[in-house]
Design a protein around this motif. Structure first.
Motif, short mmCIF file in Angstrom:
data_model
loop_
_atom_site.label_atom_id
_atom_site.label_comp_id
_atom_site.label_asym_id
_atom_site.label_seq_id
_atom_site.Cartn_x
_atom_site.Cartn_y
_atom_site.Cartn_z
N UNK A 8 0.83 -1.21 0.00
CA UNK A 8 0.00 0.00 0.00
C UNK A 8 0.87 1.26 0.00
N UNK A 9 1.95 1.25 0.76
CA UNK A 9 2.84 2.40 0.80
C UNK A 9 3.49 2.64 -0.57
N UNK A 10 3.89 1.53 -1.22
CA UNK A 10 4.49 1.66 -2.55
C UNK A 10 3.49 2.23 -3.53
N UNK A 11 2.26 1.81 -3.44
CA UNK A 11 1.22 2.30 -4.34
C UNK A 11 0.99 3.78 -4.10
N UNK A 12 0.93 4.19 -2.85
CA UNK A 12 0.74 5.60 -2.53
C UNK A 12 1.91 6.42 -3.05
N UNK A 17 4.20 10.23 -7.00
CA UNK A 17 5.21 10.52 -8.01
C UNK A 17 4.54 10.85 -9.34
N UNK A 18 3.50 10.10 -9.70
CA UNK A 18 2.79 10.35 -10.95
C UNK A 18 2.11 11.71 -10.90
N UNK A 19 1.54 12.07 -9.75
CA UNK A 19 0.88 13.38 -9.61
C UNK A 19 1.91 14.50 -9.73
#
Length: 180
Positions: A8-12, A17-19
């Protein structure tokens, strides 16, 4: 559980980063693109600034070298004068002596005048301390002191040896006797 939290942390982090990349892309799109003329003008301004700085640096270097050259010339002249001043003193003593031989006296006078003109051509000034003038410790060296009520305070009574100056530099101070 730990793996689920780490996923979950990696996804966040990926979403953040994408934002951030999208925000950078939007900002870049909002800024007007530089035209080729503007790029050339900017490059020209940078090169002109470097040129002006380099020209100023060269001018400062040239002035510093000229000052150093003048200082070296002054020091060399001072050393040469210091070496030949005893000759001048001996000529002065020879002129002060009484002699019956007029040809000898005339020869010494001619040599002394020639020596004086050579010193003058080099820009050397004689510091002659005339009796009655005020004592100045920057150009006079008091070797004797006498009490005399007729003379003023710090008044030169007698000059034993002339001093010399080259420009602002004192080659030798004048040796004097001072009253009061």
């Amino acid at each position: 559980m730990e793996t689920k939290d780490s996923v979950e942390q990696e996804t966040v982090q990926q979403e953040e980063a994408a934002a951030a990349e999208e925000t950078k892309a939007e900002e870049a799109a909002e800024q007007p693109q530089e035209t080729p003329e503007e790029k050339l003008q900017k490059q020209f301004d940078e090169l002109n600034d470097r040129y002006m700085r380099m020209a100023a640096e060269y001018d400062n270097f040239r002035k510093r070298v000229a000052r150093e050259r003048d200082m070296i010339r002054s020091d060399a002249t001072g050393k040469a004068l210091t070496a030949i001043l005893p000759i001048y003193d001996n000529l002065e003593r020879a002129l002060a002596q009484e002699t019956a031989d007029t040809e000898y006296k005339k020869g010494v006078e001619m040599t002394a005048r020639q020596f004086d003109s050579a010193l003058e051509s080099l820009g050397v000034e004689v510091i002659a301390a005339q009796p009655g003038t005020e004592f100045d410790p920057t150009i006079h060296n008091a070797v004797m002191h006498v009490e005399d009520e007729d003379l003023g305070e710090n008044c030169i009574v007698e000059c034993f040896q002339k001093g010399f100056r080259h420009g602002d530099k004192i080659i030798r101070t004048a040796m004097v006797k001072v009253a009061n």
